[in-house]
Design a protein around this motif. Structure first.
Motif, PDB file in Angstrom:
ATOM      1  N   LEU A  55      -4.107  -6.869  -8.414  1.00 33.84           N
ATOM      2  CA  LEU A  55      -5.347  -6.715  -9.165  1.00 33.84           C
ATOM      3  C   LEU A  55      -5.064  -6.222 -10.582  1.00 33.84           C
ATOM      4  O   LEU A  55      -5.729  -6.636 -11.539  1.00 33.84           O
ATOM      5  N   ASP A  56      -4.069  -5.340 -10.730  1.00 35.93           N
ATOM      6  CA  ASP A  56      -3.698  -4.878 -12.063  1.00 35.93           C
ATOM      7  C   ASP A  56      -3.176  -6.044 -12.905  1.00 35.93           C
ATOM      8  O   ASP A  56      -3.501  -6.168 -14.091  1.00 35.93           O
ATOM      9  N   ARG A  57      -2.361  -6.887 -12.280  1.00 38.37           N
ATOM     10  CA  ARG A  57      -1.828  -8.057 -12.991  1.00 38.37           C
ATOM     11  C   ARG A  57      -2.975  -9.000 -13.380  1.00 38.37           C
ATOM     12  O   ARG A  57      -3.018  -9.508 -14.493  1.00 38.37           O
ATOM     13  N   LEU A  58      -3.899  -9.214 -12.435  1.00 36.55           N
ATOM     14  CA  LEU A  58      -5.021 -10.107 -12.717  1.00 36.55           C
ATOM     15  C   LEU A  58      -5.853  -9.574 -13.875  1.00 36.55           C
ATOM     16  O   LEU A  58      -6.217 -10.322 -14.799  1.00 36.55           O
ATOM     17  N   ILE A  59      -6.152  -8.281 -13.848  1.00 37.27           N
ATOM     18  CA  ILE A  59      -6.964  -7.691 -14.915  1.00 37.27           C
ATOM     19  C   ILE A  59      -6.231  -7.789 -16.254  1.00 37.27           C
ATOM     20  O   ILE A  59      -6.826  -8.110 -17.287  1.00 37.27           O
ATOM     21  N   GLY A  60      -4.921  -7.523 -16.244  1.00 37.30           N
ATOM     22  CA  GLY A  60      -4.159  -7.618 -17.483  1.00 37.30           C
ATOM     23  C   GLY A  60      -4.149  -9.030 -18.057  1.00 37.30           C
ATOM     24  O   GLY A  60      -4.317  -9.221 -19.264  1.00 37.30           O
ATOM     25  N   THR A  61      -3.974 -10.008 -17.179  1.00 37.66           N
ATOM     26  CA  THR A  61      -3.991 -11.402 -17.636  1.00 37.66           C
ATOM     27  C   THR A  61      -5.356 -11.785 -18.164  1.00 37.66           C
ATOM     28  O   THR A  61      -5.485 -12.421 -19.219  1.00 37.66           O
ATOM     29  N   LEU A  62      -6.401 -11.394 -17.441  1.00 45.66           N
ATOM     30  CA  LEU A  62      -7.760 -11.724 -17.885  1.00 45.66           C
ATOM     31  C   LEU A  62      -8.066 -11.072 -19.222  1.00 45.66           C
ATOM     32  O   LEU A  62      -8.686 -11.701 -20.100  1.00 45.66           O
ATOM     33  N   ASP A  63      -7.661  -9.830 -19.383  1.00 47.29           N
ATOM     34  CA  ASP A  63      -7.929  -9.146 -20.652  1.00 47.29           C
ATOM     35  C   ASP A  63      -7.283  -9.892 -21.815  1.00 47.29           C
ATOM     36  O   ASP A  63      -7.881 -10.015 -22.893  1.00 47.29           O
ATOM     37  N   TYR A  64      -6.052 -10.377 -21.605  1.00 54.63           N
ATOM     38  CA  TYR A  64      -5.388 -11.113 -22.672  1.00 54.63           C
ATOM     39  C   TYR A  64      -6.093 -12.444 -22.942  1.00 54.63           C
ATOM     40  O   TYR A  64      -6.383 -12.795 -24.090  1.00 54.63           O
ATOM     41  N   VAL A  65      -6.387 -13.200 -21.885  1.00 52.51           N
ATOM     42  CA  VAL A  65      -7.020 -14.514 -22.049  1.00 52.51           C
ATOM     43  C   VAL A  65      -8.378 -14.381 -22.722  1.00 52.51           C
ATOM     44  O   VAL A  65      -8.700 -15.115 -23.669  1.00 52.51           O
ATOM     45  N   TYR A  66      -9.186 -13.438 -22.266  1.00 54.87           N
ATOM     46  CA  TYR A  66     -10.521 -13.284 -22.848  1.00 54.87           C
ATOM     47  C   TYR A  66     -10.446 -12.744 -24.275  1.00 54.87           C
ATOM     48  O   TYR A  66     -11.242 -13.141 -25.135  1.00 54.87           O
ATOM     49  N   ALA A  67      -9.500 -11.851 -24.539  1.00 50.19           N
ATOM     50  CA  ALA A  67      -9.380 -11.314 -25.899  1.00 50.19           C
ATOM     51  C   ALA A  67      -8.999 -12.402 -26.887  1.00 50.19           C
ATOM     52  O   ALA A  67      -9.559 -12.491 -27.982  1.00 50.19           O
ATOM     53  N   VAL A  68      -8.043 -13.254 -26.513  1.00 52.29           N
ATOM     54  CA  VAL A  68      -7.602 -14.325 -27.403  1.00 52.29           C
ATOM     55  C   VAL A  68      -8.649 -15.425 -27.502  1.00 52.29           C
ATOM     56  O   VAL A  68      -8.900 -15.974 -28.571  1.00 52.29           O
ATOM     57  N   GLY A  69      -9.294 -15.743 -26.379  1.00 49.84           N
ATOM     58  CA  GLY A  69     -10.243 -16.842 -26.366  1.00 49.84           C
ATOM     59  C   GLY A  69     -11.620 -16.499 -26.875  1.00 49.84           C
ATOM     60  O   GLY A  69     -12.334 -17.370 -27.396  1.00 49.84           O
TER      61      GLY A  69
END
Length: 279
Positions: A55-69
Motif C-alpha cells: 500500500l505504501d508503494r501504491l500510494i507513492g506511485t500514485l502520488d508521483y503519477v498524479y503530481a506529474v499528470g
C-alpha cells in the motif's frame, strides 16, 4: 489545429482518462510486468520493501503519477525530487559479480524508467477499454503522449517515446519478447499477492486481485509467474471485470476521481510544509 491547441487537447484527454480510479485495478499487473525486466526485479529485491508494504508503494506511485499528470509545476517538481531521493541508493555495486551479472541495475537507468512508464500505460489502456469500450484512435494517441512525462520528468528521455497508439503497440509487443521472469521476480510477486501481513485487514481482496492480475498479464508472463489459469479462473476474472464495467461508469465523478483528489491534496500539503520549513 495549432500546436498549442493540440497540446492542450491532448492534456484534456489524458486528464479525463488518468483521473479514473478504476485504473488502479491494474496496479498489481503493472508491477509484475515491471518485475519481468530483470534489472527492475533485482533493484526491487535488494533495495525495496514494497512487497511487504504494497500500500505504501501504491500510494507513492500514485502520488508521483498524479503530481506529474495533474499538479502544477511546483507540485510536479517536488514529486520528482522525492522520487529521485528514494532512487539514489538503488544501484548495483561497481565491480560486483554474482550469478546475475546480466542484471546490473540502477534506478536512474533511462531505459528501465521508460519500461516502468510503459507498463502503467499498457495496463491503463487495457483497463480503460474493458470498462468504457474501445478508445477512438485520436484519444488513444493523446493518452500515449500523456504518459511520456512519467519517464522524462525523471531520467527517461522524451526522444523515442511513441506518438501514437499504433507505434506504442508495436514497441510494446516487441519488448514483451525480451522479458524474463527471474526467481527474484517470482519471490516478490508471491509476497505481494499472498495472504501475508502485506495487506493485513485486506486479505479478503487478494483472491479477486490475483484473478484480475492474471487476466491482465500476457499469457507467457502469466505462465512464468506460475498462475494456475484454468478456464474457470478466466471466467471468474472476466466476470469480475464485467461487473466493474457495468457499475463504474454510473458512479458520480466525485467517487471515480477521489484517489486523484486525495493524492493532490496530500502533495500540496507536503509541498507547503516543505516551503514553510525552508523559510
Amino acid at each position: 489545429m495549432e500546436p498549442a491547441d493540440a497540446e492542450h487537447d491532448d492534456h484534456a484527454v489524458f486528464r479525463r482518462h488518468g483521473a479514473e480510479a478504476v485504473l488502479l485495478l491494474g496496479g498489481a499487473a503493472a508491477i509484475l510486468l515491471q518485475l519481468a525486466d530483470p534489472r527492475v526485479a533485482r533493484g526491487v529485491a535488494r533495495h525495496s520493501d514494497f512487497a511487504s508494504r504494497p500500500l505504501d508503494r501504491l500510494i507513492g506511485t500514485l502520488d508521483y503519477v498524479y503530481a506529474v499528470g495533474f499538479g502544477d509545476d511546483e507540485i510536479a517538481a517536488a514529486a520528482v525530487r522525492r522520487v529521485n531521493a528514494r532512487h539514489a541508493p538503488v544501484r548495483s555495486r561497481p565491480g560486483a559479480t554474482d550469478e546475475s551479472t546480466d542484471a546490473a541495475y540502477s534506478a536512474f537507468d533511462a531505459d528501465a524508467q521508460r519500461w516502468v512508464a510503459s507498463t502503467l500505460l499498457a495496463v491503463a489502456l487495457d483497463i480503460h477499454e474493458r470498462v468504457y469500450g474501445p478508445l477512438p484512435p485520436t484519444d488513444a494517441d493523446a493518452i500515449v503522449r500523456g504518459y511520456a512525462p512519467l519517464g522524462f520528468r525523471l531520467q527517461g528521455s522524451r526522444e523515442g517515446w511513441p506518438d501514437t497508439r499504433q507505434e506504442f503497440d508495436a514497441w510494446w509487443n516487441a519488448r514483451l519478447g525480451t522479458l524474463r521472469v527471474t526467481d527474484e521476480a517470482r519471490h516478490v510477486a508471491r509476497t505481494l499477492l499472498s495472504t501475508s501481513d502485506a495487506l493485513r485487514g485486506l486479505s479478503f481482496l487478494l483472491p479477486p486481485v490475483r484473478l484480475v492480475t492474471a487476466e491482465l498479464l500476457p499469457p507467457a508472463l502469466r505462465d512464468a509467474y506460475g498462475f494456475r489459469w484454468t478456464p474457470r479462473a478466466r471466467r471468474v476474472a472476466q466476470a469480475w471485470l464485467a461487473a466493474v464495467a457495468a457499475v463504474w461508469p454510473w458512479l458520480p465523478r466525485i467517487v471515480r476521481h477521489a484517489p486523484m483528489r486525495v493524492s493532490l491534496h496530500r502533495a500540496r500539503r507536503r509541498y507547503a510544509e516543505r516551503v514553510h520549513r525552508g523559510r
